[in-house]
Design a protein around this motif. Structure first.
Motif, PDB file in Angstrom:
ATOM      1  N   THR A  68       0.838  -1.203   0.000  1.00 28.25           N
ATOM      2  CA  THR A  68       0.000   0.000   0.000  1.00 28.25           C
ATOM      3  C   THR A  68       0.871   1.250   0.000  1.00 28.25           C
ATOM      4  O   THR A  68       0.607   2.214  -0.735  1.00 28.25           O
ATOM      5  CB  THR A  68      -0.937  -0.006   1.217  1.00 28.25           C
ATOM      6  N   ARG A  69       1.916   1.222   0.808  1.00 29.56           N
ATOM      7  CA  ARG A  69       2.836   2.367   0.858  1.00 29.56           C
ATOM      8  C   ARG A  69       3.550   2.550  -0.480  1.00 29.56           C
ATOM      9  O   ARG A  69       3.665   3.673  -0.988  1.00 29.56           O
ATOM     10  CB  ARG A  69       3.849   2.159   1.985  1.00 29.56           C
ATOM     11  N   LEU A  70       4.001   1.450  -1.082  1.00 28.79           N
ATOM     12  CA  LEU A  70       4.661   1.541  -2.380  1.00 28.79           C
ATOM     13  C   LEU A  70       3.689   2.022  -3.453  1.00 28.79           C
ATOM     14  O   LEU A  70       4.053   2.792  -4.347  1.00 28.79           O
ATOM     15  CB  LEU A  70       5.245   0.184  -2.771  1.00 28.79           C
ATOM     16  N   GLY A  71       2.455   1.573  -3.358  1.00 32.42           N
ATOM     17  CA  GLY A  71       1.453   1.950  -4.341  1.00 32.42           C
ATOM     18  C   GLY A  71       1.182   3.435  -4.363  1.00 32.42           C
ATOM     19  O   GLY A  71       0.790   3.994  -5.403  1.00 32.42           O
ATOM     20  N   ALA A  72       1.403   4.096  -3.240  1.00 30.58           N
ATOM     21  CA  ALA A  72       1.153   5.536  -3.177  1.00 30.58           C
ATOM     22  C   ALA A  72       2.064   6.318  -4.109  1.00 30.58           C
ATOM     23  O   ALA A  72       1.741   7.448  -4.502  1.00 30.58           O
ATOM     24  CB  ALA A  72       1.325   6.031  -1.744  1.00 30.58           C
ATOM     25  N   GLY A  73       3.190   5.739  -4.501  1.00 27.41           N
ATOM     26  CA  GLY A  73       4.109   6.419  -5.418  1.00 27.41           C
ATOM     27  C   GLY A  73       3.939   6.023  -6.869  1.00 27.41           C
ATOM     28  O   GLY A  73       4.723   6.448  -7.723  1.00 27.41           O
ATOM     29  N   ALA A  74       2.899   5.242  -7.165  1.00 25.79           N
ATOM     30  CA  ALA A  74       2.728   4.733  -8.524  1.00 25.79           C
ATOM     31  C   ALA A  74       2.554   5.850  -9.539  1.00 25.79           C
ATOM     32  O   ALA A  74       3.060   5.767 -10.662  1.00 25.79           O
ATOM     33  CB  ALA A  74       1.544   3.776  -8.581  1.00 25.79           C
ATOM     34  N   GLY A  75       1.830   6.899  -9.175  1.00 24.13           N
ATOM     35  CA  GLY A  75       1.598   7.993 -10.118  1.00 24.13           C
ATOM     36  C   GLY A  75       2.885   8.642 -10.577  1.00 24.13           C
ATOM     37  O   GLY A  75       3.059   8.941 -11.770  1.00 24.13           O
ATOM     38  N   HIS A  76       3.812   8.862  -9.651  1.00 21.37           N
ATOM     39  CA  HIS A  76       5.104   9.450 -10.016  1.00 21.37           C
ATOM     40  C   HIS A  76       5.894   8.509 -10.926  1.00 21.37           C
ATOM     41  O   HIS A  76       6.531   8.959 -11.892  1.00 21.37           O
ATOM     42  CB  HIS A  76       5.924   9.745  -8.761  1.00 21.37           C
ATOM     43  N   ARG A  77       5.857   7.219 -10.610  1.00 17.84           N
ATOM     44  CA  ARG A  77       6.595   6.264 -11.434  1.00 17.84           C
ATOM     45  C   ARG A  77       5.997   6.168 -12.832  1.00 17.84           C
ATOM     46  O   ARG A  77       6.728   6.099 -13.837  1.00 17.84           O
ATOM     47  CB  ARG A  77       6.640   4.903 -10.740  1.00 17.84           C
ATOM     48  N   LEU A  78       4.674   6.139 -12.921  1.00 20.31           N
ATOM     49  CA  LEU A  78       4.016   6.094 -14.232  1.00 20.31           C
ATOM     50  C   LEU A  78       4.348   7.344 -15.048  1.00 20.31           C
ATOM     51  O   LEU A  78       4.589   7.263 -16.259  1.00 20.31           O
ATOM     52  CB  LEU A  78       2.505   5.957 -14.050  1.00 20.31           C
ATOM     53  N   ALA A  79       4.359   8.506 -14.391  1.00 23.26           N
ATOM     54  CA  ALA A  79       4.678   9.748 -15.093  1.00 23.26           C
ATOM     55  C   ALA A  79       6.115   9.736 -15.603  1.00 23.26           C
ATOM     56  O   ALA A  79       6.395  10.173 -16.735  1.00 23.26           O
ATOM     57  CB  ALA A  79       4.452  10.942 -14.170  1.00 23.26           C
ATOM     58  N   PHE A  80       7.042   9.226 -14.788  1.00 28.61           N
ATOM     59  CA  PHE A  80       8.437   9.134 -15.211  1.00 28.61           C
ATOM     60  C   PHE A  80       8.545   8.226 -16.432  1.00 28.61           C
ATOM     61  O   PHE A  80       9.154   8.598 -17.446  1.00 28.61           O
ATOM     62  CB  PHE A  80       9.295   8.592 -14.067  1.00 28.61           C
ATOM     63  N   GLN A  81       7.947   7.055 -16.363  1.00 29.36           N
ATOM     64  CA  GLN A  81       8.048   6.113 -17.477  1.00 29.36           C
ATOM     65  C   GLN A  81       7.441   6.698 -18.747  1.00 29.36           C
ATOM     66  O   GLN A  81       8.033   6.625 -19.825  1.00 29.36           O
ATOM     67  CB  GLN A  81       7.347   4.800 -17.122  1.00 29.36           C
ATOM     68  N   SER A  82       6.262   7.286 -18.648  1.00 29.55           N
ATOM     69  CA  SER A  82       5.570   7.762 -19.837  1.00 29.55           C
ATOM     70  C   SER A  82       6.202   9.000 -20.440  1.00 29.55           C
ATOM     71  O   SER A  82       5.853   9.400 -21.553  1.00 29.55           O
ATOM     72  CB  SER A  82       4.090   8.024 -19.519  1.00 29.55           C
ATOM     73  N   SER A  83       7.150   9.623 -19.737  1.00 31.47           N
ATOM     74  CA  SER A  83       7.797  10.823 -20.270  1.00 31.47           C
ATOM     75  C   SER A  83       8.884  10.485 -21.290  1.00 31.47           C
ATOM     76  O   SER A  83       9.473  11.398 -21.895  1.00 31.47           O
ATOM     77  CB  SER A  83       8.401  11.652 -19.133  1.00 31.47           C
ATOM     78  N   PHE A  84       9.128   9.204 -21.516  1.00 32.43           N
ATOM     79  CA  PHE A  84      10.170   8.780 -22.460  1.00 32.43           C
ATOM     80  C   PHE A  84       9.552   8.104 -23.668  1.00 32.43           C
ATOM     81  O   PHE A  84       8.543   7.403 -23.548  1.00 32.43           O
ATOM     82  CB  PHE A  84      11.162   7.844 -21.759  1.00 32.43           C
ATOM     83  N   PRO A  85      10.171   8.278 -24.832  1.00 38.71           N
ATOM     84  CA  PRO A  85       9.608   7.679 -26.053  1.00 38.71           C
ATOM     85  C   PRO A  85       9.705   6.160 -26.039  1.00 38.71           C
ATOM     86  O   PRO A  85      10.630   5.575 -25.469  1.00 38.71           O
ATOM     87  CB  PRO A  85      10.461   8.284 -27.167  1.00 38.71           C
ATOM     88  N   VAL A  86       8.735   5.541 -26.698  1.00 39.66           N
ATOM     89  CA  VAL A  86       8.690   4.076 -26.749  1.00 39.66           C
ATOM     90  C   VAL A  86       9.819   3.529 -27.595  1.00 39.66           C
ATOM     91  O   VAL A  86      10.444   2.517 -27.251  1.00 39.66           O
ATOM     92  CB  VAL A  86       7.321   3.607 -27.303  1.00 39.66           C
ATOM     93  N   HIS A  87      10.107   4.179 -28.693  1.00 38.55           N
ATOM     94  CA  HIS A  87      11.048   3.605 -29.660  1.00 38.55           C
ATOM     95  C   HIS A  87      12.400   4.285 -29.584  1.00 38.55           C
ATOM     96  O   HIS A  87      12.494   5.495 -29.372  1.00 38.55           O
ATOM     97  CB  HIS A  87      10.488   3.720 -31.080  1.00 38.55           C
ATOM     98  N   ALA A  88      13.427   3.488 -29.762  1.00 35.43           N
ATOM     99  CA  ALA A  88      14.796   4.014 -29.787  1.00 35.43           C
ATOM    100  C   ALA A  88      14.996   4.830 -31.050  1.00 35.43           C
ATOM    101  O   ALA A  88      14.353   4.577 -32.054  1.00 35.43           O
ATOM    102  CB  ALA A  88      15.786   2.880 -29.704  1.00 35.43           C
TER     103      ALA A  88
END
Length: 200
Positions: free
Chosen positions: A180-200
């Protein structure tokens, strides 16, 4: 001027993130650079690795007598999806071809089977042969985005309860609190991941 894919990959591997993300193990980071990995894949591996650190350190504190290969878990989390460099369609869609491909890629680069193993097993937590290390990598791969998988968590709880000689319900409550505690940071992690392009 648009950043190059190498620039994006470097940012995915080196940017601190918010809140700060830990760097990948050097061998994993160097592997991703040498492969020219898709930046979003590198970002994904960063966030899963970061959660894996939290998980494995929690296990070390709560279960001091349980032998866990901490470095193996962290390398496994940092490379579990490396096969998606060969199957980039699985970055945005379903598929399991990356699992065996990732293991074989790591073996071909000289990594031992004990480390390459996780690339093929991170989705197979119901296999009777899974280890505590496998379960921790699989859990990190779900917990980073606050996804709860009852079958996986039950398997991990049974393993931990057996190691601690405590009741499963007690260990479930402890694990639930952590997730539950780790889940509270999911939004930040998702935002970090999605800020990068899918393809090299």
């Amino acid at each position: 001027m648009h950043p190059t894919s190498a620039d994006s990959l470097s940012r995915a591997l080196d940017a601190p993130g918010e809140p700060p993300l830990r760097p990948l193990p050097p061998a994993a980071a160097e592997l991703l650079r040498s492969l020219g990995a898709p930046p979003r894949l590198a970002a994904h591996l960063r966030v899963v690795h970061d959660v894996a650190v939290e998980l494995v350190d929690w296990v070390g504190d709560r279960y001091p007598d349980l032998v866990v290969d901490r470095d193996g878990v962290l390398f496994g989390a940092a490379t579990h999806d490396v096969g998606k460099t060969l199957h980039p369609e699985e970055l945005t869609g379903p598929g399991s071809a990356h699992e065996e491909a990732g293991r074989d890629l790591l073996l071909s680069r000289g990594f031992p089977l004990a480390l390459a193993w996780f690339a093929a097993t991170h989705a197979g937590w119901d296999d009777p042969a899974v280890t505590i290390e496998d379960l921790l990598v699989s859990t990190a791969d779900k917990a980073w985005k606050d996804k709860r998988v009852p079958g996986l968590e039950d398997r991990l709880v049974r393993t931990l309860a057996g190691a601690a000689h405590r009741e499963p319900w007690e260990e479930y409550l402890a694990l639930d609190d952590l997730l539950t505690r780790l889940g509270a940071g999911a939004g930040h992690r998702l935002a970090f991941q999605s800020s990068f392009p899918v393809h090299a």
